[in-house]
Motif scaffolding. Sequence first.
Motif, PDB file in Angstrom:
ATOM      1  N   TYR A   1       0.802  -1.220   0.000  1.00 26.45           N
ATOM      2  CA  TYR A   1       0.000   0.000   0.000  1.00 26.45           C
ATOM      3  C   TYR A   1       0.838   1.275   0.000  1.00 26.45           C
ATOM      4  O   TYR A   1       0.511   2.241  -0.658  1.00 26.45           O
ATOM      5  CB  TYR A   1      -0.923  -0.010   1.221  1.00 26.45           C
ATOM      6  CG  TYR A   1      -2.161   0.832   1.062  1.00 26.45           C
ATOM      7  CD1 TYR A   1      -3.282   0.327   0.420  1.00 26.45           C
ATOM      8  CD2 TYR A   1      -2.220   2.126   1.560  1.00 26.45           C
ATOM      9  CE1 TYR A   1      -4.427   1.087   0.271  1.00 26.45           C
ATOM     10  CE2 TYR A   1      -3.358   2.896   1.421  1.00 26.45           C
ATOM     11  CZ  TYR A   1      -4.456   2.368   0.775  1.00 26.45           C
ATOM     12  OH  TYR A   1      -5.591   3.124   0.638  1.00 26.45           O
TER      13      TYR A   1
ATOM     14  N   HIS B   1     -10.285  -4.938   5.760  1.00 23.48           N
ATOM     15  CA  HIS B   1     -10.651  -3.596   5.317  1.00 23.48           C
ATOM     16  C   HIS B   1     -11.955  -3.652   4.534  1.00 23.48           C
ATOM     17  O   HIS B   1     -12.080  -4.432   3.592  1.00 23.48           O
ATOM     18  CB  HIS B   1      -9.533  -3.057   4.421  1.00 23.48           C
ATOM     19  CG  HIS B   1      -9.510  -1.574   4.310  1.00 23.48           C
ATOM     20  ND1 HIS B   1     -10.554  -0.849   3.790  1.00 23.48           N
ATOM     21  CD2 HIS B   1      -8.566  -0.665   4.658  1.00 23.48           C
ATOM     22  CE1 HIS B   1     -10.234   0.438   3.818  1.00 23.48           C
ATOM     23  NE2 HIS B   1      -9.042   0.573   4.344  1.00 23.48           N
TER      24      HIS B   1
ATOM     25  N   GLU C   1      -4.223   0.826  10.171  1.00 27.58           N
ATOM     26  CA  GLU C   1      -5.494   0.103  10.304  1.00 27.58           C
ATOM     27  C   GLU C   1      -5.500  -0.850  11.498  1.00 27.58           C
ATOM     28  O   GLU C   1      -6.538  -1.131  12.073  1.00 27.58           O
ATOM     29  CB  GLU C   1      -5.768  -0.708   9.026  1.00 27.58           C
ATOM     30  CG  GLU C   1      -6.536   0.014   7.958  1.00 27.58           C
ATOM     31  CD  GLU C   1      -5.797   1.142   7.287  1.00 27.58           C
ATOM     32  OE1 GLU C   1      -4.634   1.422   7.626  1.00 27.58           O
ATOM     33  OE2 GLU C   1      -6.409   1.767   6.410  1.00 27.58           O
TER      34      GLU C   1
HETATM   35 FE   LIG Z   1      -6.787   1.887   2.744  1.00 25.29          FE
END
Ligand SMILES: [Fe+2]
Length: 311
Positions: free
Chosen positions: A13, A183, A264
């Motif tokens: 990411y 997610h 996250e």
């Molecule tokens: Fe994301």
Amino acid sequence: MSKQRIGVLVMSYGTPESLDQVEAYYTHIRRGNPPSPEQLKELTDRYEAIVGGFFPLRENTNKQVKALEERLNADHPQVEFVCYQGLKHAAPFIEDGVEQMAKDGIRQAVGIVLAPHYSVMSVGGYIKRAQEKAEELGLSMQFVKSYHLHPKLIEALSNRVTETLQRFEDTPKADIRVIFTAHSLPEKIVEMRDPYPEQLLATSKAVAEQTGVDNWQFGWQSAGRTASPWLGPDILDVLHTIKNEEQVQNVLVCPVGFVSDHLEVLYDLDIEAQQTAKELGIHLERTPSLNTDPLYMETLSDVIYQLCEGK
Ligand SMILES: [Fe+2]
Ligand SMILES: CC1=C(CCC(=O)O)c2cc3nc(cc4[nH]c(cc5[nH]c(cc1n2)c(C)c5CCC(=O)O)c(CCC(=O)O)c4C)C(CCC(=O)O)=C3C
């Protein structure tokens, strides 16, 4: 004769390198639309809350890529594997990684994402960008799309669930609710028959079976705050529901959709979900992230080699 050389584009990411890069990073995630000052502050505050504005995903990705290169070369000494990083929203970008492979004279290349589950909106997006750049440069590339049921991945996750269950001490296993999370994505992926929700459930079910856990469910996390609906139920709502309707007091969260410590996990779970759990009087624990777990590295090495061999 020299060894066969294979380039491996390892995609992840991406995260900023410092607090002053958060705006550019966020703008990239928003496809070129800069965030409002409030949105920027909100994201910056979250990064500051996790170990004082340190960006663990940067170091974790570096370590994963290095460990994977070592694993691949140790497993297959007849081949020379060279790993390149390609990040979705930060430098070195996916395109930079492909370009570097071409510059280095790589003729055979494969790509893999450090996320086990395929969605056209996540892994599909990484692959599309790499593919386009590779075509432009005349490099032929193959891609691993998912590896969510690889036995070594399931074993690595199962080990973590089993170990973390010990933190509940004398609480019987049947009284601990295991919640597997990932997610969230916009709900429209369901109409697109995207495999993402199904693959996540398959991983969760396999881990539950391997660990002998019957008391489990799946929940989504980290949904975007946009007008369009995202997949639910969200982990925070799940915590309220199971406490109020089923009197659940012990929860083990296992974020199967993530492979590394990052925002996250360290914010959305360890700070936000933990806060909700405290308010509800729930004892919440989380399984440690895979990071460079040798079983995860073996998973990646296996699927990459299988692709190279055309198996
Ligand atoms: Fe994301
Ligand atoms: C499927 C998926 C994964 C898992 C698969 C994979 O790993 O690819 C993932 C991982 C990650 N997401 C991350 C960070 C962020 N994602 C955002 C926003 C978004 N994520 C989305 C999807 C996903 N994201 C989507 C659809 C959006 C909406 C905007 C858009 O349509 O693209 C935003 C914007 C603000 C916010 O909404 O919070 C941030 C900061 C970090 C890095 C954390 C760090 O730096 O430590 C990681 C590993």
